[in-house]
Design a protein around this motif. Structure first.
Motif, mmCIF file in Angstrom:
data_model
loop_
_atom_site.group_PDB
_atom_site.id
_atom_site.type_symbol
_atom_site.label_atom_id
_atom_site.label_comp_id
_atom_site.label_asym_id
_atom_site.label_seq_id
_atom_site.Cartn_x
_atom_site.Cartn_y
_atom_site.Cartn_z
ATOM 1 N N ASN A 79 0.824 -1.218 0.000
ATOM 2 C CA ASN A 79 0.000 0.000 0.000
ATOM 3 C C ASN A 79 0.853 1.260 0.000
ATOM 4 O O ASN A 79 0.522 2.241 -0.665
ATOM 5 N N TYR A 80 1.968 1.223 0.735
ATOM 6 C CA TYR A 80 2.889 2.364 0.785
ATOM 7 C C TYR A 80 3.423 2.684 -0.616
ATOM 8 O O TYR A 80 3.415 3.832 -1.049
ATOM 9 N N LEU A 81 3.890 1.655 -1.324
ATOM 10 C CA LEU A 81 4.448 1.870 -2.665
ATOM 11 C C LEU A 81 3.363 2.261 -3.674
ATOM 12 O O LEU A 81 3.568 3.130 -4.514
ATOM 13 N N MET A 82 2.208 1.627 -3.585
ATOM 14 C CA MET A 82 1.147 1.915 -4.546
ATOM 15 C C MET A 82 0.501 3.282 -4.319
ATOM 16 O O MET A 82 -0.180 3.797 -5.200
ATOM 17 N N ALA A 83 0.739 3.880 -3.155
ATOM 18 C CA ALA A 83 0.230 5.232 -2.898
ATOM 19 C C ALA A 83 0.977 6.264 -3.744
ATOM 20 O O ALA A 83 0.501 7.381 -3.944
ATOM 21 N N VAL A 84 2.123 5.870 -4.266
ATOM 22 C CA VAL A 84 2.906 6.720 -5.162
ATOM 23 C C VAL A 84 2.688 6.203 -6.580
ATOM 24 O O VAL A 84 2.933 5.033 -6.861
ATOM 25 N N ASP A 85 2.234 7.059 -7.450
ATOM 26 C CA ASP A 85 1.950 6.664 -8.834
ATOM 27 C C ASP A 85 3.179 5.994 -9.460
ATOM 28 O O ASP A 85 4.254 6.605 -9.520
ATOM 29 N N PRO A 86 3.054 4.734 -9.915
ATOM 30 C CA PRO A 86 4.191 4.033 -10.512
ATOM 31 C C PRO A 86 4.823 4.763 -11.705
ATOM 32 O O PRO A 86 5.987 4.533 -12.021
ATOM 33 N N SER A 87 4.079 5.661 -12.357
ATOM 34 C CA SER A 87 4.665 6.403 -13.479
ATOM 35 C C SER A 87 5.791 7.328 -13.014
ATOM 36 O O SER A 87 6.543 7.841 -13.830
ATOM 37 N N HIS A 88 5.913 7.504 -11.702
ATOM 38 C CA HIS A 88 6.987 8.335 -11.156
ATOM 39 C C HIS A 88 8.224 7.534 -10.761
ATOM 40 O O HIS A 88 9.282 8.110 -10.544
ATOM 41 N N TRP A 89 8.093 6.186 -10.664
ATOM 42 C CA TRP A 89 9.228 5.439 -10.132
ATOM 43 C C TRP A 89 9.480 4.058 -10.759
ATOM 44 O O TRP A 89 10.488 3.430 -10.460
ATOM 45 N N SER A 90 8.623 3.595 -11.653
ATOM 46 C CA SER A 90 8.833 2.288 -12.271
ATOM 47 C C SER A 90 8.938 2.422 -13.791
ATOM 48 O O SER A 90 8.091 3.045 -14.427
ATOM 49 N N ARG A 91 9.977 1.812 -14.346
ATOM 50 C CA ARG A 91 10.255 1.946 -15.784
ATOM 51 C C ARG A 91 9.067 1.587 -16.668
ATOM 52 O O ARG A 91 8.848 2.203 -17.697
ATOM 53 N N HIS A 92 8.314 0.581 -16.313
ATOM 54 C CA HIS A 92 7.223 0.133 -17.186
ATOM 55 C C HIS A 92 6.180 1.226 -17.394
ATOM 56 O O HIS A 92 5.471 1.219 -18.400
ATOM 57 N N ALA A 93 6.090 2.160 -16.457
ATOM 58 C CA ALA A 93 5.048 3.178 -16.521
ATOM 59 C C ALA A 93 5.563 4.542 -16.981
ATOM 60 O O ALA A 93 4.796 5.494 -17.056
ATOM 61 N N PHE A 94 6.858 4.641 -17.297
ATOM 62 C CA PHE A 94 7.389 5.907 -17.796
ATOM 63 C C PHE A 94 6.790 6.207 -19.168
ATOM 64 O O PHE A 94 6.466 5.294 -19.928
ATOM 65 N N ARG A 95 6.667 7.477 -19.484
ATOM 66 C CA ARG A 95 6.165 7.865 -20.804
ATOM 67 C C ARG A 95 7.104 7.349 -21.889
ATOM 68 O O ARG A 95 8.320 7.417 -21.759
#
Length: 147
Positions: A73-89
């Motif tokens: 829950n702690y990690l998912m509270a931060v939008d993955p597009s900010h910290w996980s490569r798969h979700a980067f633009r």
């Protein structure tokens, strides 16, 4: 890329709302390990950060959830597009997870931080000198590929 400093995110979204925000994975891990420490948590968190495809990210997050749901829950509270490569633009062709370049730059300009109005001129000169040195170095190279 930032360390999620308070106020910085709001300021960036106010001034440049179209900018892609990314958070340094090392800084995220430092905060994460305050509550969930140990090699297993570290490894799976970094697996989620490094994931190039959503499937691998989802697997890592499921692992975290199985270990401790509050960590998930702690990690998912931060939008993955900010910290996980798969979700980067996809338009942003850089997959860096760490802000080492920013940290290095901040170290170089430390002496200018106390010079209010001259700070920008100092930084500009510093960068111009650095660019010149790099340009001169590159101009010496012969060949089709850089070293």
């Amino acid at each position: 890329m930032s360390d999620r400093q308070k106020g910085l995110i709001d300021a960036l979204q106010l001034v440049v709302p179209q900018v892609e925000l990314r958070f340094c994975a090392r800084h995220m891990h430092v905060n994460f390990k305050q509550k969930w420490s140990g090699k297993s948590f570290k490894d799976v968190m970094w697996k989620a950060c490094r994931a190039y495809i959503k499937f691998v990210f989802d697997e890592a997050m499921k692992e975290i959830k199985d270990m401790d749901e509050s960590a998930f829950n702690y990690l998912m509270a931060v939008d993955p597009s900010h910290w996980s490569r798969h979700a980067f633009r996809e338009a942003t062709k850089l997959d860096c997870l760490l802000n080492n370049m920013c940290e290095s730059f901040n170290k170089i300009i430390l002496q200018a931080k106390d010079i209010p109005i001259l700070t920008t001129k100092y930084i500009r000169r510093l960068l111009m000198k650095r660019f010149l040195v790099k340009q001169e170095s590159i101009s010496q190279f012969e060949g089709r590929l850089v070293p």
